[in-house]
Design an enzyme around this catalytic site. Structure first.
Site, short mmCIF file in Angstrom:
data_model
loop_
_atom_site.label_atom_id
_atom_site.label_comp_id
_atom_site.label_asym_id
_atom_site.label_seq_id
_atom_site.Cartn_x
_atom_site.Cartn_y
_atom_site.Cartn_z
N SER A 64 -51.91 0.48 11.78
CA SER A 64 -51.14 0.06 10.61
C SER A 64 -50.67 -1.39 10.65
CB SER A 64 -49.93 0.99 10.41
OG SER A 64 -50.34 2.23 9.88
N LYS A 67 -52.07 -3.42 7.89
CA LYS A 67 -51.49 -3.43 6.54
C LYS A 67 -50.83 -4.76 6.23
CE LYS A 67 -50.73 1.55 6.87
NZ LYS A 67 -49.75 2.63 7.08
N TYR A 190 -60.04 1.32 4.06
CA TYR A 190 -58.78 1.65 4.73
C TYR A 190 -59.01 2.13 6.17
CZ TYR A 190 -54.39 3.90 5.89
OH TYR A 190 -53.25 4.29 6.53
N TYR A 243 -42.10 2.03 9.63
CA TYR A 243 -41.99 3.38 9.09
C TYR A 243 -40.53 3.70 8.78
CZ TYR A 243 -46.55 3.24 11.40
OH TYR A 243 -47.80 2.87 11.83
N VAL A 261 -49.83 3.03 14.94
CA VAL A 261 -49.86 4.18 15.86
C VAL A 261 -50.83 3.98 17.02
CG1 VAL A 261 -49.09 5.81 14.11
CG2 VAL A 261 -51.55 5.45 14.45
#
Length: 307
Positions: A64, A67, A190, A243, A261
């Site tokens: 992530s 992102k 993705y 998160y 992660v």
């Protein structure tokens, strides 16, 4: 300040704790085999000074953290209205792959750093590059890092074969008219962005524009984003980048961060440096246990904070 000494001291202090607590991301088969005892840390200053310790030069799956870079790529080329009309900018307060919030908010993701938000950003990138979206992303990352960056094909395949919740998120958004493109094409990008393989040092280099008011980490003549956009990305990292633990990160570390992660975390000290850590064992929120400890130690040792 001798940053190499600081990083060496942190790596030495945390080495005995590596792998003792937390769990690797076992729901992604390719990540389940990663040695939980690995630990790396690296930084790059605004002026170009670099330091690394432990496994700071060992590539890993950035997950992530990607992102952050896909959002940057979209912000570079899209008008604000085209990007933000379908994506919010508020902390979610829910797990990064939650379906419940997406349903109650009619398919509009709360922010670009949860899975649904990143899928929406991927849809925008497919609009920009079509079938060359993956190649364009890899080229952008290589350009930022100053050396070739590529996908880990095994991790990408593993993501695709087990990413049922992400498939559900994408189809849910599609049902609300929030995705323009074929779900398969969007998810292919993705899953590959999450499978980018980079070291802590490469990440610290690639994120360097965020401590340089948007200026490219290696080229003072090129703006990756504008100064205003760099501030906004840092703000989103601080409020949404880790998160549903973003408040705890702000309280304990006081720096904009983006985690993944795979066990990596990137942190920014505006006008000073970018820092990346990696330790695969995660806590219940999906953030690296030792990575968070390392960042807290760095902030305490150096006194660097945005507050």
């Amino acid at each position: 300040m001798n940053f190499q000494t600081v990083l060496d001291d942190i790596a030495e202090a945390l080495a005995p704790e590596a792998g003792r607590e937390g769990e690797v991301a076992r729901y992604i088969p390719a990540l389940a085999r990663v040695d939980a005892r690995r630990f790396g840390i690296a930084l790059r200053t605004r002026e170009g000074e670099e330091a690394a310790a432990g496994d700071g030069r060992t590539p890993f799956s950035i997950q992530s953290i990607s992102k952050l870079f896909t959002l940057t790529l979209a912000m570079r080329h899209l008008p604000e209205a085209a990007l933000w009309e379908r994506i919010g900018r508020e902390p979610s307060g829910n797990p990064f792959n939650s379906l419940v919030q997406l349903e109650s908010e009619h398919g509009k993701p709360r922010n670009p750093f949860i899975n649904a938000g990143a899928i929406a950003v991927a849809d925008r990138i497919v609009s920009l590059y079509g079938g060359d979206a993956k190649g364009s992303l890899a080229g952008f990352m290589s350009h930022l890092a100053g050396e070739p960056v590529d996908f880990d094909r095994e991790v990408a395949a593993s993501e695709a074969s087990t990413g049922f919740r992400n498939v559900a998120l994408a189809n849910f958004m599609k049902s609300f008219g929030k995705l323009d493109h074929d779900v398969g094409a969007v998810l292919d990008l993705y899953f590959h962005q999450c499978a980018l393989s980079m070291s802590c040092l490469q990440l610290a280099r690639a994120a360097g524009y965020l401590c340089r008011d948007g200026v490219h980490p290696f080229d003072v003549g090129e703006n990756v984003v504008t100064e205003r956009q760099a501030r906004r990305i840092n703000a989103l990292m601080l409020t949404c980048g880790t998160y549903d633990a973003a408040g705890d990160f702000a309280f304990r570390i006081g720096l904009p961060c983006k985690s993944g992660v795979g066990g990596g975390i990137v942190a920014v000290v505006p006008d000073r440096l970018t820092l990346a850590v990696w330790s695969p064992a995660l806590d219940a929120t999906g953030n690296s246990l030792l990575g968070m400890k390392a960042l807290e130690m760095f902030a305490a040792r150096t006194g660097l904070s945005v507050f």
